[in-house]
Scaffold this motif. Structure first.
Motif, PDB file in Angstrom:
ATOM      1  N   ALA A  92      -0.646   2.582  12.542  1.00 44.89           N
ATOM      2  CA  ALA A  92       0.485   3.054  13.357  1.00 44.89           C
ATOM      3  C   ALA A  92       1.679   2.111  13.244  1.00 44.89           C
ATOM      4  N   ALA A  93       1.425   0.814  13.110  1.00 45.48           N
ATOM      5  CA  ALA A  93       2.526  -0.143  12.940  1.00 45.48           C
ATOM      6  C   ALA A  93       3.195   0.045  11.583  1.00 45.48           C
ATOM      7  N   TRP A  94       2.415   0.373  10.570  1.00 48.68           N
ATOM      8  CA  TRP A  94       2.995   0.609   9.245  1.00 48.68           C
ATOM      9  C   TRP A  94       3.816   1.886   9.230  1.00 48.68           C
ATOM     10  N   ASP A  95       3.308   2.919   9.906  1.00 46.74           N
ATOM     11  CA  ASP A  95       3.948   4.227   9.848  1.00 46.74           C
ATOM     12  C   ASP A  95       3.647   4.988  11.140  1.00 46.74           C
ATOM     13  N   PRO A  96       4.564   4.951  12.107  1.00 46.74           N
ATOM     14  CA  PRO A  96       4.315   5.621  13.392  1.00 46.74           C
ATOM     15  C   PRO A  96       4.022   7.115  13.267  1.00 46.74           C
ATOM     16  N   ALA A  97       4.426   7.746  12.188  1.00 45.35           N
ATOM     17  CA  ALA A  97       4.168   9.173  12.007  1.00 45.35           C
ATOM     18  C   ALA A  97       2.823   9.447  11.337  1.00 45.35           C
ATOM     19  N   ALA A  98       2.117   8.393  10.935  1.00 47.15           N
ATOM     20  CA  ALA A  98       0.843   8.566  10.221  1.00 47.15           C
ATOM     21  C   ALA A  98      -0.187   9.239  11.117  1.00 47.15           C
ATOM     22  N   ALA A 116       3.764   0.290   2.692  1.00 53.64           N
ATOM     23  CA  ALA A 116       3.654  -0.750   3.710  1.00 53.64           C
ATOM     24  C   ALA A 116       3.172  -2.017   3.024  1.00 53.64           C
ATOM     25  N   THR A 117       3.784  -3.126   3.345  1.00 52.88           N
ATOM     26  CA  THR A 117       3.339  -4.407   2.817  1.00 52.88           C
ATOM     27  C   THR A 117       2.480  -5.074   3.879  1.00 52.88           C
ATOM     28  N   LEU A 121       0.842  -1.188   0.000  1.00 47.53           N
ATOM     29  CA  LEU A 121       0.000   0.000   0.000  1.00 47.53           C
ATOM     30  C   LEU A 121       0.878   1.238   0.000  1.00 47.53           C
ATOM     31  N   ARG A 122       0.451   2.271  -0.712  1.00 46.78           N
ATOM     32  CA  ARG A 122       1.171   3.544  -0.690  1.00 46.78           C
ATOM     33  C   ARG A 122       0.530   4.418   0.387  1.00 46.78           C
ATOM     34  N   LEU A 123       1.334   4.870   1.315  1.00 47.96           N
ATOM     35  CA  LEU A 123       0.873   5.692   2.428  1.00 47.96           C
ATOM     36  C   LEU A 123       1.137   7.160   2.124  1.00 47.96           C
TER      37      LEU A 123
END
Length: 101
Positions: A71-77, A47-48, A39-41
């Motif tokens: 949050a696990a994929w991107d903590p800054a999301a 993130a896969t 997925l494109r964040l």
């Protein structure tokens, strides 16, 4: 407020991991539940994850994931949309009216 409707009927819960995706993606991407996708964040990050299942979507094709998964994929999301879960027996329409009012 959003419900996750199965392609064959009925509802399903948002899974704690992986993503639910619109059923139109099954044929378009030739994927099935359990397959890994990227997925494109926001901000160009990726993130896969695993496809946890498919849902019927009347408008567009979206991917849904629990906030803890995001949050696990991107903590800054900073997700702009959140899932609201109602207690059993809650009056959904009353809650929507109260929050929208």
């Amino acid at each position: 407020m959003h419900r996750f409707l199965r392609p064959g009927g009925g509802e399903r819960a948002l899974p704690p991991s992986g993503a639910l995706v619109g059923s139109a993606l099954r044929d378009e991407l030739r994927v099935d539940a359990g397959d890994r996708v990227t997925l494109r964040l926001p901000g160009g990050r990726t993130a896969t994850t695993t496809i946890a299942g498919f849902v019927n979507e009347p408008l567009g094709t979206f991917a849904y994931a629990a906030l803890s998964q995001v949050a696990a994929w991107d903590p800054a999301a900073r997700p702009r949309i959140v899932l609201v879960r109602f207690d059993p027996g809650a009056d959904r329409a009353a809650v929507v009216r109260e929050r929208a009012g």
